[in-house]
Design a protein around this motif. Structure first.
Motif, PDB file in Angstrom:
ATOM      1  N   ASP A 289       0.812  -1.212   0.000  1.00 36.26           N
ATOM      2  CA  ASP A 289       0.000   0.000   0.000  1.00 36.26           C
ATOM      3  C   ASP A 289       0.849   1.267   0.000  1.00 36.26           C
ATOM      4  OD1 ASP A 289      -2.665  -1.333   0.460  1.00 36.26           O
ATOM      5  OD2 ASP A 289      -1.596  -2.005   2.254  1.00 36.26           O
ATOM      6  N   GLU A 290       2.049   1.157   0.537  1.00 35.62           N
ATOM      7  CA  GLU A 290       2.900   2.339   0.690  1.00 35.62           C
ATOM      8  C   GLU A 290       4.359   1.935   0.544  1.00 35.62           C
ATOM      9  OE1 GLU A 290       1.589   5.506   3.610  1.00 35.62           O
ATOM     10  OE2 GLU A 290       3.423   4.825   4.593  1.00 35.62           O
ATOM     11  N   LEU A 291       5.127   2.799  -0.071  1.00 32.90           N
ATOM     12  CA  LEU A 291       6.577   2.620  -0.184  1.00 32.90           C
ATOM     13  C   LEU A 291       7.255   3.731   0.600  1.00 32.90           C
ATOM     14  CD1 LEU A 291       6.978   2.147  -4.053  1.00 32.90           C
ATOM     15  CD2 LEU A 291       7.373   0.383  -2.347  1.00 32.90           C
ATOM     16  N   VAL A 292       8.212   3.371   1.426  1.00 33.29           N
ATOM     17  CA  VAL A 292       9.087   4.363   2.049  1.00 33.29           C
ATOM     18  C   VAL A 292      10.499   3.971   1.615  1.00 33.29           C
ATOM     19  CG1 VAL A 292       9.916   5.442   4.160  1.00 33.29           C
ATOM     20  CG2 VAL A 292       7.532   4.669   4.013  1.00 33.29           C
ATOM     21  N   VAL A 293      11.032   4.736   0.682  1.00 33.81           N
ATOM     22  CA  VAL A 293      12.341   4.433   0.115  1.00 33.81           C
ATOM     23  C   VAL A 293      13.379   5.327   0.772  1.00 33.81           C
ATOM     24  CG1 VAL A 293      13.718   4.304  -1.996  1.00 33.81           C
ATOM     25  CG2 VAL A 293      11.263   3.794  -2.070  1.00 33.81           C
ATOM     26  N   LYS A 294      14.331   4.690   1.446  1.00 33.27           N
ATOM     27  CA  LYS A 294      15.467   5.403   2.033  1.00 33.27           C
ATOM     28  C   LYS A 294      16.553   5.404   0.954  1.00 33.27           C
ATOM     29  CE  LYS A 294      15.586   2.326   5.238  1.00 33.27           C
ATOM     30  NZ  LYS A 294      16.008   1.514   6.402  1.00 33.27           N
ATOM     31  N   LEU A 295      16.546   6.446   0.133  1.00 35.15           N
ATOM     32  CA  LEU A 295      17.390   6.481  -1.057  1.00 35.15           C
ATOM     33  C   LEU A 295      18.790   6.975  -0.721  1.00 35.15           C
ATOM     34  CD1 LEU A 295      17.012   5.904  -4.118  1.00 35.15           C
ATOM     35  CD2 LEU A 295      16.739   8.360  -4.408  1.00 35.15           C
ATOM     36  N   ALA A 296      19.758   6.106  -0.909  1.00 40.42           N
ATOM     37  CA  ALA A 296      21.153   6.441  -0.613  1.00 40.42           C
ATOM     38  C   ALA A 296      21.806   7.080  -1.832  1.00 40.42           C
ATOM     39  CB  ALA A 296      21.927   5.179  -0.217  1.00 40.42           C
ATOM     40  N   PRO A 297      22.707   8.039  -1.630  1.00 42.31           N
ATOM     41  CA  PRO A 297      23.441   8.634  -2.757  1.00 42.31           C
ATOM     42  C   PRO A 297      24.545   7.681  -3.210  1.00 42.31           C
ATOM     43  CG  PRO A 297      24.173   9.620  -0.709  1.00 42.31           C
ATOM     44  CD  PRO A 297      23.074   8.658  -0.346  1.00 42.31           C
ATOM     45  N   LEU A 298      24.128   6.563  -3.756  1.00 40.90           N
ATOM     46  CA  LEU A 298      25.024   5.446  -4.045  1.00 40.90           C
ATOM     47  C   LEU A 298      24.487   4.697  -5.254  1.00 40.90           C
ATOM     48  CD1 LEU A 298      27.253   3.369  -2.951  1.00 40.90           C
ATOM     49  CD2 LEU A 298      25.384   2.331  -1.656  1.00 40.90           C
ATOM     50  N   THR A 299      25.368   4.239  -6.118  1.00 38.07           N
ATOM     51  CA  THR A 299      24.973   3.335  -7.196  1.00 38.07           C
ATOM     52  C   THR A 299      25.831   2.077  -7.084  1.00 38.07           C
ATOM     53  OG1 THR A 299      26.525   4.404  -8.723  1.00 38.07           O
ATOM     54  CG2 THR A 299      24.236   5.151  -8.795  1.00 38.07           C
ATOM     55  N   LEU A 300      25.279   0.948  -7.530  1.00 41.25           N
ATOM     56  CA  LEU A 300      25.998  -0.327  -7.469  1.00 41.25           C
ATOM     57  C   LEU A 300      26.331  -0.882  -8.848  1.00 41.25           C
ATOM     58  CD1 LEU A 300      24.161  -2.296  -4.621  1.00 41.25           C
ATOM     59  CD2 LEU A 300      26.079  -0.709  -4.453  1.00 41.25           C
ATOM     60  N   GLY A 301      25.492  -0.592  -9.831  1.00 38.95           N
ATOM     61  CA  GLY A 301      25.698  -1.186 -11.148  1.00 38.95           C
ATOM     62  C   GLY A 301      24.944  -2.490 -11.291  1.00 38.95           C
ATOM     63  N   THR A 302      24.999  -3.337 -10.258  1.00 40.00           N
ATOM     64  CA  THR A 302      24.254  -4.587 -10.244  1.00 40.00           C
ATOM     65  C   THR A 302      24.040  -4.999  -8.798  1.00 40.00           C
ATOM     66  OG1 THR A 302      24.113  -6.814 -11.192  1.00 40.00           O
ATOM     67  CG2 THR A 302      26.254  -6.134 -10.322  1.00 40.00           C
ATOM     68  N   GLY A 303      23.102  -5.896  -8.588  1.00 41.59           N
ATOM     69  CA  GLY A 303      22.807  -6.350  -7.233  1.00 41.59           C
ATOM     70  C   GLY A 303      21.406  -6.906  -7.150  1.00 41.59           C
ATOM     71  N   ILE A 304      20.852  -6.920  -5.958  1.00 39.98           N
ATOM     72  CA  ILE A 304      19.492  -7.398  -5.743  1.00 39.98           C
ATOM     73  C   ILE A 304      18.550  -6.209  -5.889  1.00 39.98           C
ATOM     74  CG2 ILE A 304      17.904  -8.420  -4.077  1.00 39.98           C
ATOM     75  CD1 ILE A 304      20.318  -9.956  -2.952  1.00 39.98           C
ATOM     76  N   PRO A 305      17.608  -6.279  -6.841  1.00 43.53           N
ATOM     77  CA  PRO A 305      16.726  -5.133  -7.083  1.00 43.53           C
ATOM     78  C   PRO A 305      15.645  -4.990  -6.011  1.00 43.53           C
ATOM     79  CG  PRO A 305      16.147  -6.919  -8.556  1.00 43.53           C
ATOM     80  CD  PRO A 305      17.366  -7.374  -7.791  1.00 43.53           C
ATOM     81  N   LEU A 306      15.044  -3.820  -5.993  1.00 47.63           N
ATOM     82  CA  LEU A 306      13.963  -3.494  -5.068  1.00 47.63           C
ATOM     83  C   LEU A 306      12.874  -4.563  -5.093  1.00 47.63           C
ATOM     84  CD1 LEU A 306      13.474  -0.916  -3.304  1.00 47.63           C
ATOM     85  CD2 LEU A 306      12.094  -0.046  -5.174  1.00 47.63           C
ATOM     86  N   PHE A 307      12.514  -5.022  -6.286  1.00 43.13           N
ATOM     87  CA  PHE A 307      11.562  -6.118  -6.476  1.00 43.13           C
ATOM     88  C   PHE A 307      12.242  -7.162  -7.345  1.00 43.13           C
ATOM     89  CE2 PHE A 307       8.899  -2.311  -6.015  1.00 43.13           C
ATOM     90  CZ  PHE A 307       8.073  -2.693  -4.968  1.00 43.13           C
ATOM     91  N   SER A 308      12.393  -8.363  -6.822  1.00 44.81           N
ATOM     92  CA  SER A 308      13.017  -9.410  -7.625  1.00 44.81           C
ATOM     93  C   SER A 308      12.112 -10.633  -7.653  1.00 44.81           C
ATOM     94  CB  SER A 308      14.399  -9.765  -7.065  1.00 44.81           C
ATOM     95  OG  SER A 308      14.303 -10.242  -5.735  1.00 44.81           O
ATOM     96  N   GLY A 309      12.578 -11.654  -8.306  1.00 41.86           N
ATOM     97  CA  GLY A 309      11.757 -12.854  -8.443  1.00 41.86           C
ATOM     98  C   GLY A 309      10.991 -12.809  -9.741  1.00 41.86           C
ATOM     99  N   THR A 310       9.748 -13.186  -9.676  1.00 43.92           N
ATOM    100  CA  THR A 310       8.936 -13.296 -10.896  1.00 43.92           C
ATOM    101  C   THR A 310       7.831 -12.241 -10.913  1.00 43.92           C
ATOM    102  OG1 THR A 310       7.546 -14.937  -9.794  1.00 43.92           O
ATOM    103  CG2 THR A 310       9.381 -15.773 -11.120  1.00 43.92           C
ATOM    104  N   VAL A 311       8.206 -10.993 -10.658  1.00 42.53           N
ATOM    105  CA  VAL A 311       7.227  -9.914 -10.680  1.00 42.53           C
ATOM    106  C   VAL A 311       6.785  -9.690 -12.125  1.00 42.53           C
ATOM    107  CG1 VAL A 311       6.772  -7.527 -10.038  1.00 42.53           C
ATOM    108  CG2 VAL A 311       8.424  -8.846  -8.739  1.00 42.53           C
ATOM    109  N   PRO A 312       5.476  -9.731 -12.372  1.00 45.29           N
ATOM    110  CA  PRO A 312       5.014  -9.500 -13.738  1.00 45.29           C
ATOM    111  C   PRO A 312       5.145  -8.025 -14.112  1.00 45.29           C
ATOM    112  CG  PRO A 312       3.142  -9.683 -12.259  1.00 45.29           C
ATOM    113  CD  PRO A 312       4.373  -9.975 -11.435  1.00 45.29           C
ATOM    114  N   PHE A 313       5.142  -7.765 -15.394  1.00 40.89           N
ATOM    115  CA  PHE A 313       5.125  -6.383 -15.873  1.00 40.89           C
ATOM    116  C   PHE A 313       3.788  -5.779 -15.473  1.00 40.89           C
ATOM    117  CE2 PHE A 313       4.190  -3.223 -19.230  1.00 40.89           C
ATOM    118  CZ  PHE A 313       5.274  -2.387 -19.027  1.00 40.89           C
ATOM    119  N   ASP A 314       3.829  -4.792 -14.576  1.00 39.36           N
ATOM    120  CA  ASP A 314       2.601  -4.220 -14.022  1.00 39.36           C
ATOM    121  C   ASP A 314       2.852  -2.763 -13.645  1.00 39.36           C
ATOM    122  OD1 ASP A 314       0.128  -3.781 -12.875  1.00 39.36           O
ATOM    123  OD2 ASP A 314       0.574  -4.882 -11.039  1.00 39.36           O
ATOM    124  N   PRO A 315       2.870  -1.854 -14.631  1.00 40.00           N
ATOM    125  CA  PRO A 315       3.111  -0.445 -14.323  1.00 40.00           C
ATOM    126  C   PRO A 315       2.109   0.073 -13.284  1.00 40.00           C
ATOM    127  CG  PRO A 315       3.177  -0.805 -16.687  1.00 40.00           C
ATOM    128  CD  PRO A 315       2.666  -2.076 -16.062  1.00 40.00           C
TER     129      PRO A 315
END
Length: 198
Positions: free
Chosen positions: A147-173
């Motif tokens: 219902d709600e997202l609280v994103v603690k956004l760090a001034p950091l980039t990784l290039g690759t890693g574990i995404p915010l949503f992983s697994g088999t999330v369908p395309f659902d804008p």
């Protein structure tokens, strides 16, 4: 009705951890935890601090947002590898796993059933909101229930890693409405979004 809130730290490029899934804020971690970031958590979300951090910071505030934390097995096992059987002893702690059969801690509830059905049942119960701590796979499974997202956004980039949503999330804008934001001098942002009804 209670809300399911995915409160999670993310990099600018959308990752919650490195490729190995290890704790990015641990002793060998790469994730910055500046003083103003920690102070904001203590003030606004004290219940999201692990028990050991609460003790070290002498934080006893129960918090006003959550009384229950939902966690995936991989995230939970990160704590287990560090010898922590219950990082959040001050909250009701549910760990979703189909492979763990015995809880390493009497106060950690193992849930082997469908995460969506469980979240829907929990929402109907009395209490504060539900905190989805992660990881990405559980967040992916619960994507339609958040219902709600609280994103603690760090001034950091990784290039690759574990995404915010992983697994088999369908395309659902999905559209989200920004309902609150806090910018810290260290560069971290706290961004609160509510699922749009439009």
């Amino acid at each position: 009705m209670r809300k399911l809130v995915y409160l999670v730290a993310s990099t600018v490029d959308g990752f919650v951890a490195g490729p190995d899934g290890a704790d990015p804020t641990g002793p060998d971690g790469f994730w910055p935890v500046p003083q103003d970031y920690l102070a904001h958590l203590v003030t606004e979300y004290p219940e999201t601090l692990p028990g050991a951090a609460r003790t070290a910071l002498r934080t006893t505030a129960p918090g006003t947002h959550f009384d229950t934390v939902l966690e995936g097995r991989r995230s939970y096992e990160t704590g287990l590898r560090a010898g922590v059987t219950n990082a959040f002893p001050h909250l009701r702690h549910l760990v979703f796993s189909r492979t763990l059969t015995t809880s390493p801690d009497p106060d950690v509830e193992l849930v082997a059933t469908d995460p969506v059905a469980t979240a829907r049942q929990l929402k109907l119960q009395d209490g504060k909101d539900l905190w989805l701590v992660g990881g990405g796979s559980l967040a992916g499974a619960l994507y339609p229930e958040i219902d709600e997202l609280v994103v603690k956004l760090a001034p950091l980039t990784l290039g690759t890693g574990i995404p915010l949503f992983s697994g088999t999330v369908p395309f659902d804008p999905t559209l989200w409405e920004l309902t609150d934001h806090t910018a810290l001098r260290s560069g971290a942002l706290f961004l609160t979004y509510r699922r749009s009804s439009a």
